[in-house]
Design a protein around this motif. Structure first.
Motif, PDB file in Angstrom:
ATOM      1  N   ASP A  54       1.113  -1.216  -0.092  1.00 15.69           N
ATOM      2  CA  ASP A  54       0.577  -0.129   0.288  1.00 15.69           C
ATOM      3  C   ASP A  54       0.405   0.976   0.468  1.00 15.69           C
ATOM      4  O   ASP A  54       0.402   2.857   0.219  1.00 15.69           O
ATOM      5  CB  ASP A  54      -1.071  -0.222   1.017  1.00 15.69           C
ATOM      6  CG  ASP A  54      -0.212  -0.267   2.002  1.00 15.69           C
ATOM      7  OD1 ASP A  54       0.746  -0.064   2.010  1.00 15.69           O
ATOM      8  OD2 ASP A  54      -1.131  -0.174   3.876  1.00 15.69           O
ATOM      9  N   SER A  55       2.061   1.014  -0.254  1.00 16.85           N
ATOM     10  CA  SER A  55       2.744   2.379  -0.527  1.00 16.85           C
ATOM     11  C   SER A  55       4.026   1.617  -1.190  1.00 16.85           C
ATOM     12  O   SER A  55       4.049   0.859  -2.106  1.00 16.85           O
ATOM     13  CB  SER A  55       3.346   3.059   1.107  1.00 16.85           C
ATOM     14  OG  SER A  55       4.334   1.527   1.671  1.00 16.85           O
ATOM     15  N   ASP A  56       4.539   3.012  -1.866  1.00 19.04           N
ATOM     16  CA  ASP A  56       5.972   2.409  -3.266  1.00 19.04           C
ATOM     17  C   ASP A  56       7.107   2.005  -2.306  1.00 19.04           C
ATOM     18  O   ASP A  56       7.158   1.377  -2.762  1.00 19.04           O
ATOM     19  CB  ASP A  56       5.692   3.862  -3.664  1.00 19.04           C
ATOM     20  CG  ASP A  56       5.214   4.891  -4.285  1.00 19.04           C
ATOM     21  OD1 ASP A  56       4.376   3.527  -5.024  1.00 19.04           O
ATOM     22  OD2 ASP A  56       5.476   6.084  -4.729  1.00 19.04           O
TER      23      ASP A  56
END
Length: 538
Positions: free
Chosen positions: A89-91
């Protein structure tokens, strides 16, 4: 640590000697050899298109589109679709997830039949068993393995979800609280002078750098690196209520600013108090909730209670375990411990004479130290600092100890006089006397060497009952008191406390490294000690 200057670097990796021969042997065995590279193959394979998307999103496709040799463990679309979305859910999480499926070099279930630890591009180490067709406990579809132009593709039915380091878990996954926020607040960007390129000077002849800034965490520097994959640690994360309670308990013990001038902790005090609490929440070795004992011993030898029923969340990290707890009260008597300063180990090298301070190892004609072997000394050695025959006469020696708490300590010294006042000027008619007092020091801003030493401040007082258990600190008494050293030989080590001379009480207004000055009563006397012992008064 993050590096904020990026440059394009071409890296040539020699994977192993005879690489071409090994590759040729492998391609002879494997009939599924394709001339395209790994990334092009994955991008054209609709069954793994979801993993290919993550590859591009993470930037890891650059590796698989290059001439390097890699092995990739590829989950299919169904695996990616059913993945816990908090993993990507994040880079930063996407890059970590994808990198945990890629390793440098060529590994095959056809040729590698033993257990091999693989260092993945994520930095994690996973166990690869080519003989059993398993990677990190997950089955490999060995019959579908492919050899391509720049490496090997192996297919798996489960994702290789990365185990975060303790630090990654704290910063990316764990529910935030005051303790975690404090640890994160200790990260700051600092100028990396070693790796910054000097590109010129300005009008003031000051250097100009092509600057590199790196993230540096003070907890990593002062305690231990929670991000290291090579560590094996356990971290307790106390709840807000516990952290607040521990702060209240220890705020008077860990003041960096003078308590006499500050009724309540300053902001600098608060940061330090929290660090002194946090440093005893980490432990060497990885302990699961079931493996941990009821008492854990911190890096600083402090006993910390571990109540399994208070654990609200546990996580197995790649470098240990994290346990979030609602209870872990550390006893003051277990945390603020007596301090023993071995005289031969704590002397700074500074001998104070009648005309100032000198380093004994660089200046002749001043007082000299003698490190004497004595079987019954606490560490096998004691120390005498004696006078010179020349004009410089001894007025003290400087000792440095560890960080003390900002409270009162009872101070004791163990010493003997078996040399009649002085090695160089012995006299059986003169009683050896010496005084111990705290001093402050001034260091050179350029060399950091000690350049000035104060007179004894906050000196020890004796008072009624000197040398007995009822000695009382009395600020109205004179601040200088020379104690006689009349013992001529040490008791056995097991009875060392019997030899100690009780010097009275000492108040430390700050929690800082302690500097003590041992002063002879007259310029022709030596000073001597086996050790100094500081006993906290709670």
């Amino acid at each position: 640590m993050k590096n904020y200057r990026f440059s394009l670097v071409v890296v040539v990796i020699l994977l192993f000697s005879g690489c071409s021969n090994v590759w040729e042997e492998h391609t002879k065995i494997n009939d599924n050899v394709l001339e395209e590279n790994i990334f092009n193959y994955l991008e054209s394979n609709t069954n793994v298109s979801e993993f290919s998307k993550l590859l591009k999103q993470s930037g890891m496709d650059v590796y698989l589109n290059s001439s390097g040799i890699y092995t990739v463990f590829v989950p299919n679309n169904q695996v990616i679709s059913s993945l816990d979305q908090t993993l990507i859910d994040s880079d930063e999480k996407i890059r970590l997830f994808v990198a945990n499926h890629i390793t440098n070099g060529m590994y095959s279930t056809l040729t590698d039949q033993t257990l091999i630890p693989l260092k993945m591009k994520s930095g994690k180490t996973l166990q690869y068993d080519g003989g059993s067709d398993v990677i990190d406990g997950i089955a490999i579809k060995s019959g579908e393995e492919l050899t391509l132009k720049n490496g090997v593709v192996q297919f798996i039915d489960q994702a290789l979800a990365p185990r975060y380091t303790i630090w990654e878990f704290i910063t990316m996954v764990a529910p935030s609280n005051k303790f975690i926020q404090y640890l994160e607040s200790l990260t700051e960007s600092v100028f990396d002078v070693e790796n910054s390129a000097l590109i010129g000077v300005n009008d003031l002849n000051e250097p100009i750098y092509d600057s590199i800034w790196i993230d540096q965490n003070k907890f990593f520097l002062n305690v231990t690196d929670l991000s290291s994959e090579d560590s094996s640690l356990t971290l307790l994360i106390p709840s807000d209520e516990v952290f607040d309670a521990e702060f209240t308990k220890y705020e008077r013990f860990y003041r960096r600013d003078d308590k006499a001038s500050n009724e309540f902790p300053t902001s600098r005090d608060s940061v330090y108090i929290k660090l002194m609490i946090a440093k005893d929440m980490v432990f060497e070795h990885a302990f699961s909730e079931t493996e941990a004992q009821d008492t854990l011993i911190s890096y600083y030898e402090v006993k910390v209670p571990f109540n399994k029923t208070s654990v609200t969340l546990s996580y197995q990290a790649s470098n240990g375990y994290v346990h979030m707890v609602s209870d872990c009260p550390v006893k003051i008597s277990n945390k603020i411990l007596p301090i023993v300063m071995e005289a031969e180990n704590c002397i700074t090298g500074v001998i104070i004479t009648n005309s100032g301070s000198f380093l004994y190892n660089t200046t002749s004609g001043i007082g000299n130290p003698y490190f004497r072997e004595r079987p019954n000394a606490s560490n096998g050695f004691d120390l005498i600092v004696d006078n010179s025959h020349k004009s410089e006469t001894l007025s003290g020696a400087l000792f440095v100890g560890p960080v003390v708490a900002s409270i009162r300590y009872r101070v004791k010294i163990r010493a003997i006089n078996d040399f009649n006042k002085s090695y160089r000027n012995p006299s059986s008619d003169v009683e050896l006397k010496q005084m111990l007092g705290q001093v402050t020091i001034t260091r050179s801003a350029i060399t950091d060497r000690i350049k000035a030493i104060s007179t004894a401040t906050n000196a020890l007082n004796s008072g009624p009952g000197y040398g007995t258990a009822d000695v009382v600190y009395d600020p109205t008494l004179p601040s200088s008191y020379y104690i006689p050293v009349s013992l001529t030989e040490y008791s056995p080590r097991s009875q060392a406390f019997d030899d100690e001379i009780d010097l009275g009480y000492y108040n430390f207004a700050k929690s800082d490294s302690v500097y003590l000055r041992l002063i002879p009563e007259s310029p022709l006397m030596a000073v001597t000690a086996d050790y100094f012992r500081l006993v906290p008064v709670y």
